[in-house]
Design a protein around this motif. Structure first.
Motif, PDB file in Angstrom:
ATOM      1  N   LEU A  12       0.839  -1.194   0.000  1.00  0.00           N
ATOM      2  CA  LEU A  12       0.000   0.000   0.000  1.00  0.00           C
ATOM      3  C   LEU A  12       0.877   1.249   0.000  1.00  0.00           C
ATOM      4  N   GLY A  13       0.502   2.185  -0.852  1.00  0.00           N
ATOM      5  CA  GLY A  13       1.222   3.451  -0.939  1.00  0.00           C
ATOM      6  C   GLY A  13       0.242   4.605  -0.922  1.00  0.00           C
ATOM      7  N   THR A  14       0.738   5.782  -1.206  1.00  0.00           N
ATOM      8  CA  THR A  14      -0.078   6.994  -1.157  1.00  0.00           C
ATOM      9  C   THR A  14      -1.267   6.924  -2.105  1.00  0.00           C
ATOM     10  N   VAL A  15      -1.035   6.488  -3.325  1.00  0.00           N
ATOM     11  CA  VAL A  15      -2.126   6.408  -4.308  1.00  0.00           C
ATOM     12  C   VAL A  15      -3.179   5.397  -3.847  1.00  0.00           C
ATOM     13  N   ASP A  16      -2.745   4.318  -3.224  1.00  0.00           N
ATOM     14  CA  ASP A  16      -3.698   3.324  -2.725  1.00  0.00           C
ATOM     15  C   ASP A  16      -4.583   3.912  -1.621  1.00  0.00           C
ATOM     16  N   TYR A  17      -3.975   4.655  -0.712  1.00  0.00           N
ATOM     17  CA  TYR A  17      -4.763   5.273   0.356  1.00  0.00           C
ATOM     18  C   TYR A  17      -5.724   6.320  -0.200  1.00  0.00           C
ATOM     19  N   LEU A  18      -5.251   7.127  -1.151  1.00  0.00           N
ATOM     20  CA  LEU A  18      -6.147   8.096  -1.784  1.00  0.00           C
ATOM     21  C   LEU A  18      -7.262   7.380  -2.546  1.00  0.00           C
ATOM     22  N   GLY A  19      -6.940   6.249  -3.152  1.00  0.00           N
ATOM     23  CA  GLY A  19      -7.955   5.459  -3.844  1.00  0.00           C
ATOM     24  C   GLY A  19      -9.000   4.907  -2.891  1.00  0.00           C
ATOM     25  N   LEU A  20      -8.565   4.440  -1.720  1.00  0.00           N
ATOM     26  CA  LEU A  20      -9.525   3.956  -0.713  1.00  0.00           C
ATOM     27  C   LEU A  20     -10.445   5.073  -0.251  1.00  0.00           C
ATOM     28  N   ILE A  21      -9.868   6.241   0.006  1.00  0.00           N
ATOM     29  CA  ILE A  21     -10.670   7.393   0.426  1.00  0.00           C
ATOM     30  C   ILE A  21     -11.643   7.783  -0.682  1.00  0.00           C
ATOM     31  N   GLY A  22     -11.146   7.844  -1.911  1.00  0.00           N
ATOM     32  CA  GLY A  22     -11.995   8.206  -3.046  1.00  0.00           C
ATOM     33  C   GLY A  22     -13.106   7.203  -3.281  1.00  0.00           C
ATOM     34  N   LEU A  23     -12.771   5.921  -3.201  1.00  0.00           N
ATOM     35  CA  LEU A  23     -13.778   4.879  -3.403  1.00  0.00           C
ATOM     36  C   LEU A  23     -14.863   4.961  -2.329  1.00  0.00           C
ATOM     37  N   ALA A  24     -14.449   5.116  -1.081  1.00  0.00           N
ATOM     38  CA  ALA A  24     -15.423   5.221   0.008  1.00  0.00           C
ATOM     39  C   ALA A  24     -16.299   6.457  -0.171  1.00  0.00           C
ATOM     40  N   GLY A  25     -15.680   7.592  -0.459  1.00  0.00           N
ATOM     41  CA  GLY A  25     -16.436   8.829  -0.631  1.00  0.00           C
ATOM     42  C   GLY A  25     -17.412   8.764  -1.792  1.00  0.00           C
ATOM     43  N   LEU A  26     -16.974   8.236  -2.918  1.00  0.00           N
ATOM     44  CA  LEU A  26     -17.858   8.166  -4.084  1.00  0.00           C
ATOM     45  C   LEU A  26     -18.967   7.131  -3.896  1.00  0.00           C
ATOM     46  N   LEU A  27     -18.680   6.048  -3.185  1.00  0.00           N
ATOM     47  CA  LEU A  27     -19.746   5.079  -2.892  1.00  0.00           C
ATOM     48  C   LEU A  27     -20.793   5.683  -1.957  1.00  0.00           C
ATOM     49  N   VAL A  28     -20.347   6.429  -0.961  1.00  0.00           N
ATOM     50  CA  VAL A  28     -21.296   7.110  -0.071  1.00  0.00           C
ATOM     51  C   VAL A  28     -22.111   8.116  -0.873  1.00  0.00           C
ATOM     52  N   ALA A  29     -21.427   8.888  -1.716  1.00  0.00           N
ATOM     53  CA  ALA A  29     -22.136   9.890  -2.526  1.00  0.00           C
ATOM     54  C   ALA A  29     -23.122   9.235  -3.485  1.00  0.00           C
ATOM     55  N   ARG A  30     -22.806   8.043  -3.947  1.00  0.00           N
ATOM     56  CA  ARG A  30     -23.669   7.357  -4.909  1.00  0.00           C
ATOM     57  C   ARG A  30     -24.907   6.750  -4.256  1.00  0.00           C
ATOM     58  N   PHE A  31     -24.744   6.196  -3.064  1.00  0.00           N
ATOM     59  CA  PHE A  31     -25.825   5.402  -2.489  1.00  0.00           C
ATOM     60  C   PHE A  31     -26.462   5.970  -1.225  1.00  0.00           C
ATOM     61  N   ILE A  32     -25.861   6.974  -0.595  1.00  0.00           N
ATOM     62  CA  ILE A  32     -26.415   7.527   0.641  1.00  0.00           C
ATOM     63  C   ILE A  32     -26.642   9.025   0.448  1.00  0.00           C
ATOM     64  N   PRO A  33     -27.888   9.485   0.478  1.00  0.00           N
ATOM     65  CA  PRO A  33     -28.160  10.923   0.285  1.00  0.00           C
ATOM     66  C   PRO A  33     -27.890  11.711   1.569  1.00  0.00           C
ATOM     67  N   ILE A  34     -26.608  11.952   1.837  1.00  0.00           N
ATOM     68  CA  ILE A  34     -26.183  12.612   3.072  1.00  0.00           C
ATOM     69  C   ILE A  34     -26.896  13.947   3.278  1.00  0.00           C
ATOM     70  N   ALA A  35     -26.960  14.764   2.241  1.00  0.00           N
ATOM     71  CA  ALA A  35     -27.546  16.102   2.376  1.00  0.00           C
ATOM     72  C   ALA A  35     -29.022  16.040   2.747  1.00  0.00           C
ATOM     73  N   LYS A  36     -29.698  14.967   2.386  1.00  0.00           N
ATOM     74  CA  LYS A  36     -31.119  14.831   2.731  1.00  0.00           C
ATOM     75  C   LYS A  36     -31.314  14.174   4.091  1.00  0.00           C
ATOM     76  N   LEU A  37     -30.367  13.337   4.518  1.00  0.00           N
ATOM     77  CA  LEU A  37     -30.515  12.605   5.775  1.00  0.00           C
ATOM     78  C   LEU A  37     -30.119  13.437   6.995  1.00  0.00           C
ATOM     79  N   ILE A  38     -29.103  14.277   6.852  1.00  0.00           N
ATOM     80  CA  ILE A  38     -28.618  15.060   7.994  1.00  0.00           C
ATOM     81  C   ILE A  38     -29.242  16.448   7.920  1.00  0.00           C
ATOM     82  N   PRO A  39     -30.070  16.806   8.892  1.00  0.00           N
ATOM     83  CA  PRO A  39     -30.815  18.060   8.804  1.00  0.00           C
ATOM     84  C   PRO A  39     -29.950  19.323   8.809  1.00  0.00           C
ATOM     85  N   PHE A  40     -28.799  19.281   9.447  1.00  0.00           N
ATOM     86  CA  PHE A  40     -27.957  20.477   9.531  1.00  0.00           C
ATOM     87  C   PHE A  40     -26.894  20.517   8.442  1.00  0.00           C
ATOM     88  N   TRP A  41     -26.987  19.622   7.438  1.00  0.00           N
ATOM     89  CA  TRP A  41     -25.991  19.578   6.372  1.00  0.00           C
ATOM     90  C   TRP A  41     -26.141  20.799   5.482  1.00  0.00           C
TER      91      TRP A  41
END
Length: 143
Positions: A12-41
Motif C-alpha cells: 500500500l502506498g499513497t495512491v492506494d490510500y487516496l484510492g480507498l478514500i476516493g472509493l469510500a467517498g464516491l460510494l457514499v455519494a452514490r448510495f447515501i443521500p447525506i444532504a437529505k438525511l442530515i438536517p444540519f448539512w
C-alpha cells in the motif's frame, strides 16, 4: 520531474490510500443521500450571509461525479470536480495495483517544480473560488 517505476508489488502506498478514500467517498455519494438525511448539512456561511465558502458545491460535486454527471459537477465547483475525478482514478489505480500487482509510478519533483506548484495551486484555488462566487452571487455575469 523524475518518474520511477518500482518493481511489481502489492504494498500500500499513497495512491492506494487516496484510492480507498476516493472509493469510500464516491460510494457514499452514490448510495447515501447525506444532504437529505442530515438536517444540519449545508454551508453555514452561505445560509447566513449568502456568500459561498471555499468548499461550497463539494457535496453536489461528489454526488454528481458518482452519478457520472460531470457537466453538473463542473458547474457546481470545477476544482472539486477535478479532485473527485482524480480520486476516482486513484481508486481504479488502487484496484489494478492490488489485484494485478501492477506498479504505480512514483513522481519526484525538483525543488524548482515544487516551488512553482506551491505558487500555482493557491492561484488555481482563488480562481476556482471566484468562479463559485460569481456562479452563486452573480449568475447573470456567466452567459
Amino acid at each position: 520531474m523524475k518518474v520511477f517505476l518500482p518493481p511489481r508489488n502489492r504494498r500500500l502506498g499513497t495512491v492506494d490510500y487516496l484510492g480507498l478514500i476516493g472509493l469510500a467517498g464516491l460510494l457514499v455519494a452514490r448510495f447515501i443521500p447525506i444532504a437529505k438525511l442530515i438536517p444540519f448539512w449545508g454551508c453555514v456561511l452561505r445560509e447566513r450571509t449568502g456568500w459561498p465558502c471555499l468548499g461550497c458545491g463539494l457535496t453536489r460535486v461528489a454526488d454528481r461525479v458518482a452519478h457520472f454527471n460531470f457537466v453538473g459537477a463542473w458547474e457546481a465547483n470545477p476544482l472539486g470536480t477535478v479532485a473527485a475525478v482524480l480520486f476516482a482514478l486513484a481508486a481504479v489505480a488502487m484496484v489494478v495495483h492490488l489485484v494485478f500487482a501492477v506498479p504505480i509510478p512514483e513522481i519526484q519533483l525538483s525543488l524548482r517544480e515544487w516551488k512553482a506548484f506551491q505558487v500555482v495551486m493557491p492561484v488555481i484555488v482563488l480562481v476556482n473560488y471566484a468562479y463559485v462566487v460569481v456562479k452563486t452571487r452573480f449568475p447573470h455575469l456567466l452567459l
